[in-house]
Motif scaffolding. Structure first.
Motif, PDB file in Angstrom:
ATOM      1  N   ARG A  12      30.986  21.388 -55.531  1.00 31.39           N
ATOM      2  CA  ARG A  12      31.301  22.831 -56.125  1.00 31.39           C
ATOM      3  C   ARG A  12      31.273  22.631 -57.556  1.00 31.39           C
ATOM      4  N   GLY A  13      30.074  22.801 -58.315  1.00 33.61           N
ATOM      5  CA  GLY A  13      30.078  22.461 -59.712  1.00 33.61           C
ATOM      6  C   GLY A  13      30.319  21.048 -60.047  1.00 33.61           C
ATOM      7  N   PRO A  14      31.208  20.868 -60.766  1.00 36.36           N
ATOM      8  CA  PRO A  14      31.647  19.334 -61.271  1.00 36.36           C
ATOM      9  C   PRO A  14      32.609  18.816 -60.318  1.00 36.36           C
ATOM     10  N   GLU A  15      33.018  19.496 -59.210  1.00 39.15           N
ATOM     11  CA  GLU A  15      33.857  18.945 -58.509  1.00 39.15           C
ATOM     12  C   GLU A  15      33.266  18.535 -56.993  1.00 39.15           C
ATOM     13  N   VAL A  16      34.012  17.629 -56.424  1.00 37.80           N
ATOM     14  CA  VAL A  16      33.472  17.127 -54.935  1.00 37.80           C
ATOM     15  C   VAL A  16      34.899  17.241 -54.147  1.00 37.80           C
ATOM     16  N   THR A  19      36.847  16.813 -47.040  1.00 39.77           N
ATOM     17  CA  THR A  19      37.806  17.286 -46.005  1.00 39.77           C
ATOM     18  C   THR A  19      37.581  16.279 -44.981  1.00 39.77           C
ATOM     19  N   HIS A  20      38.838  16.159 -44.044  1.00 38.78           N
ATOM     20  CA  HIS A  20      38.816  15.640 -42.900  1.00 38.78           C
ATOM     21  C   HIS A  20      39.397  16.690 -41.769  1.00 38.78           C
ATOM     22  N   HIS A  21      38.290  16.601 -40.836  1.00 39.11           N
ATOM     23  CA  HIS A  21      38.446  17.414 -39.768  1.00 39.11           C
ATOM     24  C   HIS A  21      38.852  18.815 -40.249  1.00 39.11           C
ATOM     25  N   GLY A  22      38.058  19.144 -41.218  1.00 38.83           N
ATOM     26  CA  GLY A  22      37.985  20.773 -41.648  1.00 38.83           C
ATOM     27  C   GLY A  22      39.428  20.952 -42.636  1.00 38.83           C
ATOM     28  N   ARG A  23      40.285  19.873 -42.910  1.00 41.69           N
ATOM     29  CA  ARG A  23      41.410  20.166 -44.030  1.00 41.69           C
ATOM     30  C   ARG A  23      40.943  19.504 -45.358  1.00 41.69           C
ATOM     31  N   ARG A  24      41.419  20.184 -46.145  1.00 40.67           N
ATOM     32  CA  ARG A  24      41.073  19.499 -47.618  1.00 40.67           C
ATOM     33  C   ARG A  24      41.906  18.406 -47.726  1.00 40.67           C
ATOM     34  N   ALA A  25      41.071  17.235 -48.087  1.00 44.59           N
ATOM     35  CA  ALA A  25      41.922  15.771 -48.103  1.00 44.59           C
ATOM     36  C   ALA A  25      42.108  15.399 -49.552  1.00 44.59           C
ATOM     37  N   THR A  26      40.945  15.632 -50.509  1.00 44.85           N
ATOM     38  CA  THR A  26      41.222  15.488 -51.883  1.00 44.85           C
ATOM     39  C   THR A  26      39.975  15.959 -52.527  1.00 44.85           C
ATOM     40  N   VAL A  27      40.262  16.209 -53.903  1.00 51.66           N
ATOM     41  CA  VAL A  27      39.311  16.981 -54.683  1.00 51.66           C
ATOM     42  C   VAL A  27      38.971  15.749 -55.713  1.00 51.66           C
ATOM     43  N   LEU A  28      37.651  15.522 -56.060  1.00 53.24           N
ATOM     44  CA  LEU A  28      37.319  14.505 -57.107  1.00 53.24           C
ATOM     45  C   LEU A  28      36.894  15.239 -58.385  1.00 53.24           C
ATOM     46  N   ALA A  32      35.137  10.383 -61.568  1.00 48.85           N
ATOM     47  CA  ALA A  32      35.245   9.779 -60.060  1.00 48.85           C
ATOM     48  C   ALA A  32      34.275  10.674 -59.288  1.00 48.85           C
ATOM     49  N   ALA A  33      34.132  11.919 -59.346  1.00 50.25           N
ATOM     50  CA  ALA A  33      33.058  12.616 -58.564  1.00 50.25           C
ATOM     51  C   ALA A  33      31.649  12.200 -58.907  1.00 50.25           C
ATOM     52  N   GLN A  34      31.236  11.720 -60.186  1.00 48.04           N
ATOM     53  CA  GLN A  34      30.027  11.248 -60.181  1.00 48.04           C
ATOM     54  C   GLN A  34      29.991   9.892 -59.659  1.00 48.04           C
ATOM     55  N   ARG A  35      30.870   9.039 -59.694  1.00 46.29           N
ATOM     56  CA  ARG A  35      30.924   7.769 -58.815  1.00 46.29           C
ATOM     57  C   ARG A  35      30.563   7.906 -57.680  1.00 46.29           C
ATOM     58  N   PHE A  36      31.480   8.724 -56.981  1.00 51.60           N
ATOM     59  CA  PHE A  36      31.334   8.958 -55.617  1.00 51.60           C
ATOM     60  C   PHE A  36      29.849   9.488 -55.176  1.00 51.60           C
ATOM     61  N   LEU A  37      29.212  10.390 -55.810  1.00 54.12           N
ATOM     62  CA  LEU A  37      27.956  11.016 -55.548  1.00 54.12           C
ATOM     63  C   LEU A  37      26.965   9.937 -55.620  1.00 54.12           C
ATOM     64  N   ASP A  38      26.921   9.240 -56.671  1.00 54.37           N
ATOM     65  CA  ASP A  38      26.122   7.957 -56.871  1.00 54.37           C
ATOM     66  C   ASP A  38      26.358   6.908 -55.591  1.00 54.37           C
ATOM     67  N   ASP A  39      27.202   6.794 -55.251  1.00 51.69           N
ATOM     68  CA  ASP A  39      27.731   5.619 -53.994  1.00 51.69           C
ATOM     69  C   ASP A  39      27.317   6.105 -52.820  1.00 51.69           C
ATOM     70  N   VAL A  40      27.510   7.733 -52.556  1.00 51.55           N
ATOM     71  CA  VAL A  40      27.098   8.298 -51.177  1.00 51.55           C
ATOM     72  C   VAL A  40      25.593   8.382 -51.036  1.00 51.55           C
ATOM     73  N   GLY A  41      24.864   8.297 -52.292  1.00 51.74           N
ATOM     74  CA  GLY A  41      23.326   8.671 -52.188  1.00 51.74           C
ATOM     75  C   GLY A  41      22.767   7.243 -51.862  1.00 51.74           C
ATOM     76  N   ASP A  42      23.474   6.155 -51.943  1.00 48.86           N
ATOM     77  CA  ASP A  42      23.011   4.817 -51.587  1.00 48.86           C
ATOM     78  C   ASP A  42      23.105   4.575 -49.942  1.00 48.86           C
ATOM     79  N   ASP A  43      24.258   4.922 -49.200  1.00 48.91           N
ATOM     80  CA  ASP A  43      24.603   4.731 -48.095  1.00 48.91           C
ATOM     81  C   ASP A  43      24.108   5.741 -47.118  1.00 48.91           C
ATOM     82  N   GLY A  44      24.194   5.357 -45.767  1.00 48.76           N
ATOM     83  CA  GLY A  44      23.885   6.106 -44.756  1.00 48.76           C
ATOM     84  C   GLY A  44      25.262   7.040 -44.584  1.00 48.76           C
ATOM     85  N   ASP A  45      25.403   7.893 -43.247  1.00 51.01           N
ATOM     86  CA  ASP A  45      26.533   8.484 -42.741  1.00 51.01           C
ATOM     87  C   ASP A  45      27.483   7.515 -42.372  1.00 51.01           C
TER      88      ASP A  45
END
Length: 76
Positions: A12-16, A19-28, A32-45
């Motif tokens: 959502r814009g600058p935030e990631v 959620t875990h089973h539909g409930r919000r677990a954290t907001v990056l 931190a959000a950019q690092r997360f997106l970079d790391d997720v792009g490299d891995d599979g599910d």
């Protein structure tokens, strides 16, 4: 130990929002959000599920009871 499951993320814009089973677990936000997106792009599910579990702190499962009974932890 079973692999983590039930995690999902939404950008959502600058935030990631993770959620875990539909409930919000954290907001990056920010770097931190950019690092997360970079790391997720490299891995599979499966890699993404493990990463989200690690980021949210929901990754320690299974060995806590066993460590309580270890001789090193006697008297705690």
């Amino acid at each position: 130990m079973p692999a983590p499951e039930g995690f999902d993320y939404t950008v959502r814009g600058p935030e990631v929002v993770i959620t875990h089973h539909g409930r919000r677990a954290t907001v990056l936000r920010g770097p931190a959000a950019q690092r997360f997106l970079d790391d997720v792009g490299d891995d599979g599910d499966a890699g993404a599920q493990e990463l989200m579990a690690r980021v949210t702190g929901n990754y320690r499962r299974g060995n806590e009871r066993m460590s309580r009974n270890h001789p090193r932890n006697a008297g705690r």
